[in-house]
Design an enzyme around this catalytic site. Structure first.
Site, PDB file in Angstrom:
ATOM      1  N   GLY A 131       0.823  -1.214   0.000  1.00 29.71           N
ATOM      2  CA  GLY A 131       0.000   0.000   0.000  1.00 29.71           C
ATOM      3  C   GLY A 131       0.851   1.255   0.000  1.00 29.71           C
ATOM      4  O   GLY A 131       0.385   2.325   0.375  1.00 29.71           O
ATOM      5  N   SER A 133       2.503   2.209  -2.847  1.00 31.02           N
ATOM      6  CA  SER A 133       2.516   2.695  -4.228  1.00 31.02           C
ATOM      7  C   SER A 133       3.833   2.513  -4.962  1.00 31.02           C
ATOM      8  O   SER A 133       4.353   3.448  -5.574  1.00 31.02           O
ATOM      9  CB  SER A 133       2.109   4.163  -4.298  1.00 31.02           C
ATOM     10  OG  SER A 133       0.806   4.276  -3.895  1.00 31.02           O
ATOM     11  N   GLU A 167      -1.693   3.414 -15.561  1.00 29.25           N
ATOM     12  CA  GLU A 167      -2.264   2.421 -14.639  1.00 29.25           C
ATOM     13  C   GLU A 167      -3.652   1.984 -15.127  1.00 29.25           C
ATOM     14  O   GLU A 167      -4.002   0.806 -15.059  1.00 29.25           O
ATOM     15  CB  GLU A 167      -2.337   3.041 -13.237  1.00 29.25           C
ATOM     16  CG  GLU A 167      -2.740   2.067 -12.188  1.00 29.25           C
ATOM     17  CD  GLU A 167      -1.679   1.877 -11.107  1.00 29.25           C
ATOM     18  OE1 GLU A 167      -0.629   2.536 -11.129  1.00 29.25           O
ATOM     19  OE2 GLU A 167      -1.940   1.035 -10.232  1.00 29.25           O
ATOM     20  N   ASP A 179      -1.706   8.593  -5.816  1.00 29.52           N
ATOM     21  CA  ASP A 179      -0.380   7.984  -5.699  1.00 29.52           C
ATOM     22  C   ASP A 179       0.626   8.652  -6.618  1.00 29.52           C
ATOM     23  O   ASP A 179       1.754   8.967  -6.228  1.00 29.52           O
ATOM     24  CB  ASP A 179      -0.447   6.489  -6.038  1.00 29.52           C
ATOM     25  CG  ASP A 179      -1.442   5.753  -5.167  1.00 29.52           C
ATOM     26  OD1 ASP A 179      -1.876   6.325  -4.156  1.00 29.52           O
ATOM     27  OD2 ASP A 179      -1.785   4.611  -5.513  1.00 29.52           O
TER      28      ASP A 179
HETATM   29  C1  GLA Z   1      -4.732   3.009  -4.367  1.00 23.81           C
HETATM   30  C2  GLA Z   1      -5.031   3.876  -5.576  1.00 23.81           C
HETATM   31  C3  GLA Z   1      -5.226   5.342  -5.179  1.00 23.81           C
HETATM   32  C4  GLA Z   1      -6.223   5.486  -4.033  1.00 23.81           C
HETATM   33  C5  GLA Z   1      -5.882   4.497  -2.913  1.00 23.81           C
HETATM   34  C6  GLA Z   1      -6.933   4.478  -1.840  1.00 23.81           C
HETATM   35  O1  GLA Z   1      -3.490   3.335  -3.803  1.00 23.81           O
HETATM   36  O2  GLA Z   1      -3.995   3.795  -6.530  1.00 23.81           O
HETATM   37  O3  GLA Z   1      -5.639   6.089  -6.295  1.00 23.81           O
HETATM   38  O4  GLA Z   1      -7.527   5.315  -4.493  1.00 23.81           O
HETATM   39  O5  GLA Z   1      -5.732   3.174  -3.388  1.00 23.81           O
HETATM   40  O6  GLA Z   1      -7.012   5.697  -1.200  1.00 23.81           O
END
Ligand code: GLA
Length: 394
Positions: A131, A133, A167, A179
């Protein structure tokens, strides 16, 4: 837990491998992962988020290949090489790392700009599936590297959007913009309050005094994360369509209030109601969190994290047993001001505000309890808020 030493070693390794492989001096780029303090799943609902770029990064070495078409990528951490041609770009199967790079190259070409062949070597320390990114880091790093190599002068905000489109179109996840924005626009020691409707933003300096941020990686990443992500997005759109019929000015959940949602509650499935309620209230929590920071009221900030965690668990339903355990344990621990899951969901990390002097004890208790309950390893991750994607020299 310090990342300082690693931060220095990785770019050196990336650079020397590049020179060995391609006998050329490369351009070097660092592209960070991100945290998000609060505002989860609000981005694709035109709402507010509060992310920051962190020191954990992917490092790239890149140079022209000397050919107009032929490119090669070397993913050092996976020990995989991939060769392709710019004239034959197409998405790879879902979950392939190549998609994040190919997708960005495709977006640049789609925008009418010209690329020539390039070689790229990369490696990093953004944990995968946590989580944080890593995918945005890969996309933004690719964008900045190609922009520099070919002198394209793409404005940063356009690169953010290209990375997001990569993406959508190559990785197949209909993500919001948070992100990529955080990875590209981050600033050392500052969090970003981003309005995802018009991409206006403010930097806030972030100071926790005797507290610090700590991520606890559950080391769980469920494969349903991307499919459920797209389902959540769809459910929000269903809710907006119902709201719009009665309240015309509403274009997204960002425009809606819970009172309005309650007025159309009987016209929607219960699950749609819960999803929409979560988003509307999560947007409010972002603003309340900023107020708490400005007023240096950490107890209040912590309470908002706790409420957000419960809402993600019961209303948006994006947590999992391991995450619930980590958050519950933290939220009833005296060293913790507040904790919640961070990111898209179904695993990854919890974000904790912890009393710095009690951090070590907290971590060792949690590691032990987590192992006992789930037979899994918990990985604590230090957070240092850092600059966004940048060209570096070593
Ligand atoms: C992922 C997505 C983001 C956002 C988060 C949740 O990281 O890539 O765009 O929606 O989840 O906040």
């Amino acid at each position: 837990m310090s990342t300082e030493r690693i931060d220095h070693l990785i770019p050196k390794h990336v650079k020397s491998t590049f020179i060995q492989q391609y006998a050329r001096e490369p351009l070097l780029v660092r592209s960070p992962g991100r945290i998000n303090l609060i505002g989860e799943h609000t981005d694709y609902n035109n709402g507010f988020v509060l992310p920051a770029a962190v020191s954990q990064s992917i490092y790239f070495a890149a140079a022209e290949s000397g050919d107009d078409d032929v490119c090669s990528l070397l993913a050092l951490d996976l020990d995989e090489r991939f060769d392709f041609k710019l004239t034959a770009l197409k998405p790879m199967p879902p979950d392939s790392w190549q998609n994040y790079i190919l997708g960005v190259a495709a977006e640049i070409i789609k925008s009418g700009r010209t690329l020539r062949g390039f070689n790229m070597v990369f490696s990093g320390n953004v944990p995968l599936g946590a989580g944080m990114s890593s995918s945005a880091a890969l996309e933004c790093g690719t964008g900045v590297a190609l922009n520099e190599l070919f002198g394209l002068h793409i404005p940063k905000m356009e690169m953010v959007k290209m990375a997001q489109q990569a993406e959508h179109n190559y990785a197949g996840v209909k993500c919001g913009v948070m992100d990529q924005f955080a990875s590209m626009m981050g600033k050392k020691d500052q969090v970003l309050l981003l309005d995802c409707q018009d991409l206006t933003y403010r930097h806030f300096s972030f100071e926790l005094g005797e507290y610090s941020l700590l991520l606890c990686n559950s080391n769980v990443s469920h494969s349903l994360a991307s499919s459920e992500y797209n389902v959540r997005r769809q459910q929000c759109e269903t809710g907006v369509a119902i709201l719009k019929k009665k309240f015309q000015p509403i274009r997204s959940l960002r425009d809606a209030a819970v009172g309005q949602l309650n007025e159309v509650r009987d016209q929607m499935e219960e699950v749609i109601y819960r999803r929409c309620k979560y988003i509307i209230e999560e947007n409010e929590r972002v603003h309340l969190f900023i107020d708490a920071l400005v007023n240096q009221d950490l107890a209040w900030a912590g309470q908002l994290l706790k409420t957000a965690q419960e809402a993600m668990r019961y209303e948006y339903e994006i947590t999992c047993p391991e995450i619930d355990f980590l958050a519950d344990f933290a939220n009833s621990h005296p060293a913790i001001i507040g904790a919640r899951m961070m990111g898209g969901g179904f695993g990854g990390c919890t974000l904790n505000i912890v009393k710095t002097t009690a951090k070590e004890n907290f971590v060792s208790e949690l590691v032990q309890e987590y192992k006992r309950k789930f037979s899994k390893q918990l990985t604590p991750i230090e957070v240092v808020i850092s600059n966004g994607t940048e060209v570096i020299e070593i």
